[in-house]
Scaffold this motif. Structure first.
Motif, short mmCIF file in Angstrom:
data_model
loop_
_atom_site.label_atom_id
_atom_site.label_comp_id
_atom_site.label_asym_id
_atom_site.label_seq_id
_atom_site.Cartn_x
_atom_site.Cartn_y
_atom_site.Cartn_z
N VAL A 32 -2.49 10.36 16.32
CA VAL A 32 -1.67 9.34 16.98
C VAL A 32 -1.84 8.00 16.29
N LEU A 33 -2.95 7.85 15.57
CA LEU A 33 -3.27 6.57 14.93
C LEU A 33 -4.02 6.83 13.63
N VAL A 34 -3.68 6.06 12.60
CA VAL A 34 -4.40 6.11 11.32
C VAL A 34 -5.00 4.73 11.08
N LEU A 35 -6.30 4.70 10.82
CA LEU A 35 -7.02 3.46 10.56
C LEU A 35 -7.29 3.35 9.07
N LEU A 36 -6.90 2.24 8.46
CA LEU A 36 -7.14 1.99 7.05
C LEU A 36 -8.22 0.91 6.94
N SER A 37 -9.42 1.32 6.52
CA SER A 37 -10.55 0.39 6.56
C SER A 37 -10.80 -0.29 5.22
N GLY A 38 -9.75 -0.84 4.64
CA GLY A 38 -9.89 -1.73 3.51
C GLY A 38 -9.91 -1.11 2.13
N ASP A 39 -9.84 -1.97 1.11
CA ASP A 39 -9.70 -1.59 -0.29
C ASP A 39 -8.54 -0.61 -0.46
N LEU A 40 -7.39 -1.05 0.00
CA LEU A 40 -6.19 -0.23 -0.08
C LEU A 40 -5.62 -0.26 -1.49
N THR A 41 -5.94 -1.29 -2.25
CA THR A 41 -5.48 -1.44 -3.62
C THR A 41 -6.67 -1.64 -4.55
N GLN A 42 -6.40 -1.49 -5.84
CA GLN A 42 -7.46 -1.71 -6.82
C GLN A 42 -7.55 -3.17 -7.25
N ARG A 43 -6.38 -3.82 -7.42
CA ARG A 43 -6.40 -5.21 -7.89
C ARG A 43 -5.39 -6.08 -7.13
N ALA A 44 -5.03 -5.68 -5.91
CA ALA A 44 -4.14 -6.47 -5.06
C ALA A 44 -2.80 -6.78 -5.73
N ARG A 45 -2.35 -5.86 -6.57
CA ARG A 45 -1.07 -6.06 -7.24
C ARG A 45 0.07 -5.58 -6.36
N ARG A 46 1.25 -6.14 -6.61
CA ARG A 46 2.41 -5.86 -5.77
C ARG A 46 2.74 -4.37 -5.74
N HIS A 47 2.75 -3.73 -6.91
CA HIS A 47 3.12 -2.31 -6.93
C HIS A 47 2.08 -1.44 -6.23
N GLU A 48 0.83 -1.89 -6.19
CA GLU A 48 -0.21 -1.14 -5.48
C GLU A 48 0.00 -1.23 -3.98
N PHE A 49 0.33 -2.43 -3.50
CA PHE A 49 0.64 -2.57 -2.08
C PHE A 49 1.92 -1.80 -1.72
N ASP A 50 2.89 -1.76 -2.65
CA ASP A 50 4.11 -1.00 -2.39
C ASP A 50 3.80 0.49 -2.25
N ALA A 51 2.87 1.00 -3.06
CA ALA A 51 2.47 2.40 -2.96
C ALA A 51 1.80 2.67 -1.62
N CYS A 52 1.01 1.70 -1.15
CA CYS A 52 0.38 1.85 0.17
C CYS A 52 1.43 1.84 1.27
N ARG A 53 2.45 1.00 1.14
CA ARG A 53 3.53 0.97 2.11
C ARG A 53 4.23 2.33 2.17
N GLN A 54 4.44 2.95 1.02
CA GLN A 54 5.09 4.25 0.98
C GLN A 54 4.23 5.29 1.70
N LEU A 55 2.92 5.22 1.53
CA LEU A 55 2.02 6.13 2.24
C LEU A 55 2.18 5.96 3.75
N ILE A 56 2.22 4.73 4.21
CA ILE A 56 2.36 4.47 5.64
C ILE A 56 3.65 5.09 6.17
N GLN A 57 4.72 4.95 5.42
CA GLN A 57 5.99 5.54 5.83
C GLN A 57 5.90 7.05 5.92
N GLN A 58 5.13 7.66 5.02
CA GLN A 58 4.99 9.12 5.02
C GLN A 58 4.06 9.60 6.14
N LEU A 59 3.25 8.72 6.67
CA LEU A 59 2.35 9.09 7.77
C LEU A 59 3.04 9.07 9.13
N ALA A 60 4.24 8.51 9.20
CA ALA A 60 4.98 8.45 10.46
C ALA A 60 5.13 9.87 11.02
#
Length: 265
Positions: A32-60
């Motif tokens: 029902v809930l997914v907890l992301l406890s940090g270090d979602l990216t390697q260098r806080a780059r835009r494309h890395e955060f975009d990849a994380c966003r895609q993961l979130i969408q796939q977890l719906a």
């Protein structure tokens, strides 16, 4: 009630096959809930955060609560690190760095243990500790969790330096306020342990849940990619903590270790 903890994704260093297996495991578990406890990216780059966003969408349709890790702050771009350190994180997860998820049965409070002035080390800010304690005390939920990035305990001697500053005071305060689990990442070394192992004055029923790295190549000490599952039976008042490890031969995640403890402190 099923809650998945993913940590240290380090998008930018992910292994595609492991990511695919992770999505398959989450589809099987149906949290029902997914907890992301940090270090979602390697260098806080835009494309890395975009990849994380895609993961979130796939977890719906699972809802997601995330807190930043030290890798989610720019390292080499000094201007952004000190003028807008959380801009990338906030673009994906919103303005709140210490989010709250609450239902009549469950309370999860995020805490930001990072500091733009510190490259690696984490700490518990006194103001944040009191804010979290107030939320814990005011809630009548049966299950109360706090999730941050930096650990409050360690198994390896080399990880002692990674324990967040102010950990003892924070754990003491939050246990008094009703916290049952503190979840963290950062060290890529998974384990479950009662907080009383390190802090003998704390109740035996309060535990720390330490996650490994879910999908990154940055595994350590022979530990495979892994994630944690928290399964709460609120009627029986039993809490199960299960670590799921990636099996390179089968190409999937499987349960590897489980502990059960009474629900409550």
């Amino acid at each position: 009630m099923r809650i998945v903890q993913l940590s240290d994704l380090h998008f930018g260093t992910e292994t595609p096959a492991v990511l695919e297996a992770l999505l398959a495991a989450c589809a099987q578990i149906e949290p029902v809930l997914v907890l992301l406890s940090g270090d979602l990216t390697q260098r806080a780059r835009r494309h890395e955060f975009d990849a994380c966003r895609q993961l979130i969408q796939q977890l719906a349709p699972a809802q997601v609560l995330a807190v930043p890790g030290n890798h989610d702050l720019p390292l080499f771009n000094v201007w952004h690190r000190f003028r807008a350190p959380y801009a990338g994180f906030r673009r994906v997860f919103g303005w709140q760095l210490e989010p709250v998820f609450e239902t009549p049965e469950l309370l999860v409070v995020g805490v930001n243990t990072t500091d733009p002035r510190r490259h690696v080390d984490g700490h518990f800010d006194t103001h944040s500790v009191e804010q979290v304690a107030g939320k814990l005390q005011s809630s009548s939920a049966k299950l109360k969790l706090v999730v941050g990035h930096h650990p409050v305990d360690a198994v390896l001697a080399s990880d002692e330096q990674n324990i967040a500053g102010g950990a003892r005071a924070a754990m003491q305060r939050w246990c008094e306020a009703g916290m049952q689990l503190y979840l963290a990442g950062h060290i890529h070394y998974p384990f479950f342990a009662p907080l009383s192992r390190r802090y003998p004055d704390l109740p035996d029923q309060a535990w720390t849940v330490q996650a490994g790295t879910a999908i990154s190549t940055r595994t350590r000490d022979g530990k495979p990619n892994s994630f944690n599952l928290i399964d709460a039976d609120l009627e029986m008042r039993v809490l199960s903590l299960t670590r799921w490890d990636f099996n390179a031969e089968s190409g999937r995640f499987d349960p590897a270790e489980q502990v059960q403890l009474p629900l409550g402190v």
